[in-house]
Design a protein around this motif. Structure first.
Motif, PDB file in Angstrom:
ATOM      1  N   THR A  27       0.655  -1.305  -0.452  1.00 63.87           N
ATOM      2  CA  THR A  27       0.089   0.368  -0.024  1.00 63.87           C
ATOM      3  C   THR A  27       0.761   1.226   0.297  1.00 63.87           C
ATOM      4  O   THR A  27       0.521   2.563  -0.041  1.00 63.87           O
ATOM      5  N   THR A  28       2.186   1.625   0.712  1.00 62.57           N
ATOM      6  CA  THR A  28       3.034   2.608   0.696  1.00 62.57           C
ATOM      7  C   THR A  28       3.544   2.904  -0.509  1.00 62.57           C
ATOM      8  O   THR A  28       3.593   3.652  -1.039  1.00 62.57           O
ATOM      9  N   GLU A  29       4.257   1.384  -1.092  1.00 63.16           N
ATOM     10  CA  GLU A  29       4.534   1.710  -2.514  1.00 63.16           C
ATOM     11  C   GLU A  29       2.989   2.744  -3.516  1.00 63.16           C
ATOM     12  O   GLU A  29       3.861   2.788  -4.908  1.00 63.16           O
ATOM     13  N   LEU A  30       2.430   1.918  -3.494  1.00 63.13           N
ATOM     14  CA  LEU A  30       1.503   1.806  -4.146  1.00 63.13           C
ATOM     15  C   LEU A  30       1.011   3.434  -4.024  1.00 63.13           C
ATOM     16  O   LEU A  30       0.291   4.426  -5.196  1.00 63.13           O
ATOM     17  N   ALA A  31       0.797   4.182  -3.095  1.00 57.65           N
ATOM     18  CA  ALA A  31       0.904   5.716  -2.621  1.00 57.65           C
ATOM     19  C   ALA A  31       2.051   6.444  -3.814  1.00 57.65           C
ATOM     20  O   ALA A  31       0.939   8.085  -3.538  1.00 57.65           O
ATOM     21  N   ARG A  32       3.075   5.986  -3.085  1.00 57.38           N
ATOM     22  CA  ARG A  32       3.827   6.878  -3.355  1.00 57.38           C
ATOM     23  C   ARG A  32       3.899   6.177  -5.089  1.00 57.38           C
ATOM     24  O   ARG A  32       4.167   8.430  -5.361  1.00 57.38           O
ATOM     25  N   ARG A  33       3.993   5.212  -5.500  1.00 60.94           N
ATOM     26  CA  ARG A  33       3.494   5.317  -6.929  1.00 60.94           C
ATOM     27  C   ARG A  33       2.538   6.777  -7.715  1.00 60.94           C
ATOM     28  O   ARG A  33       2.033   7.276  -8.770  1.00 60.94           O
ATOM     29  N   THR A  34       1.135   6.364  -6.896  1.00 63.36           N
ATOM     30  CA  THR A  34      -0.162   7.310  -7.764  1.00 63.36           C
ATOM     31  C   THR A  34       0.071   8.497  -7.584  1.00 63.36           C
ATOM     32  O   THR A  34      -0.410   8.878  -8.222  1.00 63.36           O
ATOM     33  N   GLU A  35       1.196   8.647  -5.810  1.00 59.30           N
ATOM     34  CA  GLU A  35       1.095  10.290  -5.942  1.00 59.30           C
ATOM     35  C   GLU A  35       1.744  10.863  -7.201  1.00 59.30           C
ATOM     36  O   GLU A  35       1.609  11.956  -8.708  1.00 59.30           O
ATOM     37  N   GLU A  36       3.137   9.603  -7.908  1.00 61.84           N
ATOM     38  CA  GLU A  36       3.854  10.488  -9.075  1.00 61.84           C
ATOM     39  C   GLU A  36       3.006  10.654 -10.023  1.00 61.84           C
ATOM     40  O   GLU A  36       3.197  11.451 -11.074  1.00 61.84           O
ATOM     41  N   LEU A  37       2.319   9.754 -10.299  1.00 66.44           N
ATOM     42  CA  LEU A  37       1.220   9.740 -11.452  1.00 66.44           C
ATOM     43  C   LEU A  37       0.222  10.899 -11.326  1.00 66.44           C
ATOM     44  O   LEU A  37      -0.063  11.131 -13.033  1.00 66.44           O
ATOM     45  N   GLY A  38       0.288  11.731 -10.021  1.00 71.18           N
ATOM     46  CA  GLY A  38      -0.803  12.880 -10.555  1.00 71.18           C
ATOM     47  C   GLY A  38      -2.003  12.430  -9.673  1.00 71.18           C
ATOM     48  O   GLY A  38      -3.134  13.700  -9.906  1.00 71.18           O
ATOM     49  N   TYR A  39      -2.349  10.985  -9.364  1.00 68.64           N
ATOM     50  CA  TYR A  39      -3.941  11.294  -8.629  1.00 68.64           C
ATOM     51  C   TYR A  39      -4.055  12.353  -7.061  1.00 68.64           C
ATOM     52  O   TYR A  39      -3.131  12.174  -6.634  1.00 68.64           O
ATOM     53  N   HIS A  40      -5.300  12.206  -7.302  1.00 71.92           N
ATOM     54  CA  HIS A  40      -6.159  13.521  -6.433  1.00 71.92           C
ATOM     55  C   HIS A  40      -5.784  13.131  -5.334  1.00 71.92           C
ATOM     56  O   HIS A  40      -5.330  14.143  -4.357  1.00 71.92           O
ATOM     57  N   ARG A  41      -6.566  12.362  -5.252  1.00 72.58           N
ATOM     58  CA  ARG A  41      -6.544  11.164  -2.948  1.00 72.58           C
ATOM     59  C   ARG A  41      -5.626  10.463  -2.624  1.00 72.58           C
ATOM     60  O   ARG A  41      -6.411   9.385  -4.027  1.00 72.58           O
ATOM     61  N   PHE A  42      -5.893   9.669  -1.697  1.00 77.16           N
ATOM     62  CA  PHE A  42      -5.519   8.402  -1.632  1.00 77.16           C
ATOM     63  C   PHE A  42      -5.383   8.291  -0.068  1.00 77.16           C
ATOM     64  O   PHE A  42      -5.344   8.530   1.327  1.00 77.16           O
ATOM     65  N   TRP A  43      -6.933   7.160  -0.280  1.00 73.82           N
ATOM     66  CA  TRP A  43      -7.715   6.370   0.719  1.00 73.82           C
ATOM     67  C   TRP A  43      -7.833   5.573   1.509  1.00 73.82           C
ATOM     68  O   TRP A  43      -7.640   4.702   0.054  1.00 73.82           O
ATOM     69  N   VAL A  44      -7.901   5.251   2.877  1.00 73.86           N
ATOM     70  CA  VAL A  44      -8.208   3.651   2.941  1.00 73.86           C
ATOM     71  C   VAL A  44      -8.561   3.245   3.511  1.00 73.86           C
ATOM     72  O   VAL A  44      -9.693   4.398   4.622  1.00 73.86           O
ATOM     73  N   ALA A  45      -9.619   1.910   4.001  1.00 76.87           N
ATOM     74  CA  ALA A  45     -10.956   1.873   4.618  1.00 76.87           C
ATOM     75  C   ALA A  45     -10.859   0.951   5.814  1.00 76.87           C
ATOM     76  O   ALA A  45      -9.777   0.640   5.901  1.00 76.87           O
ATOM     77  N   GLU A  46     -11.604   1.336   6.436  1.00 72.02           N
ATOM     78  CA  GLU A  46     -11.554   0.429   8.291  1.00 72.02           C
ATOM     79  C   GLU A  46     -12.574  -0.793   7.796  1.00 72.02           C
ATOM     80  O   GLU A  46     -13.615  -0.336   7.358  1.00 72.02           O
ATOM     81  N   HIS A  47     -12.006  -1.759   7.899  1.00 72.88           N
ATOM     82  CA  HIS A  47     -12.765  -3.018   7.754  1.00 72.88           C
ATOM     83  C   HIS A  47     -11.976  -4.280   9.022  1.00 72.88           C
ATOM     84  O   HIS A  47     -10.735  -3.985   9.494  1.00 72.88           O
ATOM     85  N   HIS A  48     -12.997  -4.656   9.730  1.00 67.46           N
ATOM     86  CA  HIS A  48     -12.116  -5.618  10.707  1.00 67.46           C
ATOM     87  C   HIS A  48     -13.074  -7.369  10.721  1.00 67.46           C
ATOM     88  O   HIS A  48     -13.720  -7.696  10.220  1.00 67.46           O
ATOM     89  N   ASN A  49     -11.949  -7.632  11.265  1.00 63.14           N
ATOM     90  CA  ASN A  49     -12.507  -9.452  11.159  1.00 63.14           C
ATOM     91  C   ASN A  49     -12.101  -9.712   9.680  1.00 63.14           C
ATOM     92  O   ASN A  49     -13.305 -10.751   9.532  1.00 63.14           O
ATOM     93  N   MET A  50     -11.241  -9.652   8.860  1.00 65.08           N
ATOM     94  CA  MET A  50     -11.159 -10.293   7.513  1.00 65.08           C
ATOM     95  C   MET A  50      -9.736 -10.312   7.559  1.00 65.08           C
ATOM     96  O   MET A  50      -8.977  -9.224   6.876  1.00 65.08           O
TER      97      MET A  50
END
Length: 336
Positions: A27-50
């Motif tokens: 996920t960290t690698e993906l955040a860095r790369r999508t920032e380089e590409l110019g994506y606007h925002r990067f969100w993560v979701a809260e899930h439990h017991n999955m």
């Protein structure tokens, strides 16, 4: 060409045979790369017991992502408010906003993001777990940020360090509430596609200008798997479909490989479930995905799209976002 801003929703998927640590690094690698590409925002979701999802602590993960990026907006998609005391959320996201001013989004959902037994373990009481309590708890949270109702409790950090607050939803309740409060709204088209248009209509019909927005701002979250060919995209998407099927069947497990997913003996009912889940999503070659996303924007009037790509290998995940940036969104940087 897609011209609305494109953003990313990531679940930190845990692939079979790997660890949660590996998922978080991906996920960290993906955040860095999508920032380089110019994506606007990067969100993560809260899930439990999955077992297939490692993003159970959004505030902690966002602090790590913020330290490893510099420009992309970061946020929760979302924090499930019934699981937390509003003061805790205000302090956590107030801390993030204080450390990274102007980069933090607080997307809030009213579902627990898990089963009721796990939700009770998180909250330790049934109080606050019902939908009826959500507006009151949301009001409490906003008051901690604004300090409009001063009392004995001051959120520090929190008061005066308010991130951009969004409401998330997969039905009409949060859509209507977001409109009445004048907040931006993000709809979960990726798992509730039949409710998308009615919810967005409710949001726009009920919208009241506020200190945050003069007019409605709607983002639509959509599953997107892009590869060089339609056939490869279909193959890469197999583990996600199987994972969701097993989750709904009460048999959650880490993400299977594409070969394992392709070999799974689907019953006729299971196959129909998978086909229905893919309705209205974006999957295929760049040309196919461009057409599908264009149709989605035209149908919904979305001001922004948030793409979520659940595939087994992080390199395929990264490549999907690269292809969309380069061949679907005209380079992306100028449209972000």
């Amino acid at each position: 060409m897609i011209t609305v801003p494109l953003s990313v929703l990531d679940l930190a998927p845990v692939a079979k045979g790997t660890t949660a640590g590996a998922a978080l690094q991906a996920t960290t690698e993906l955040a860095r790369r999508t920032e380089e590409l110019g994506y606007h925002r990067f969100w993560v979701a809260e899930h439990h017991n999955m077992p297939a999802i490692a993003s159970s602590a959004p505030a902690v993960l966002l602090a790590h992502l913020a330290a490893n990026t510099s420009t992309i907006r970061l946020g929760s998609g979302g924090v499930m408010l019934p699981n937390h005391a509003p003061l805790v959320v205000a302090e956590q996201f107030g801390t993030l906003e204080a450390l990274h001013p102007g980069r933090i989004d607080l997307g809030i959902g009213r579902a627990p993001g898990t089963d009721q037994v796990t939700a009770l373990a998180l909250r330790r009481t049934m109080e606050g777990l019902s939908a009826e309590g959500f507006p009151r708890e949301l009001t409490d949270l906003m008051n901690y940020f604004s300090g409009e109702k001063p009392g004995q409790i001051i959120a520090t950090p929190g008061r005066g360090e308010q991130p951009a607050v969004w409401l998330l939803g997969s039905s009409g309740f949060s859509a209507q509430l977001a409109g009445l409060l004048g907040l931006p709204f993000s709809f979960a088209h990726h798992f509730s596609s039949q409710n998308t248009l009615p919810a967005l209509a409710l949001y726009r019909q009920n919208f009241r200008p506020s200190q945050w927005l003069d007019k409605p701002y709607a983002m639509v979250a959509v599953n997107a798997v892009c590869a060089e060919t339609d056939e490869r995209a279909e193959w890469l998407a197999g583990p996600s479909a199987l994972s969701f099927l097993k989750l709904r069947s009460g048999r959650p497990e880490p993400l299977s490989t594409p070969d394992e997913a392709a070999a799974y003996p689907y019953s006729e009912i299971e196959r129909e479930f998978v086909v229905a889940r893919r309705d209205g999503q974006a999957m295929g070659s760049p040309e196919t995905v461009r057409r599908q996303l264009t149709e989605l924007v035209e149908r919904t009037g979305a001001d922004e799209l948030m793409l979520t790509t659940l595939v087994y290998d992080v390199q395929d995940r990264v490549r999907s976002y690269e292809l969309i940036a380069e061949q679907v969104a005209g380079g992306l940087r100028r449209s972000a």
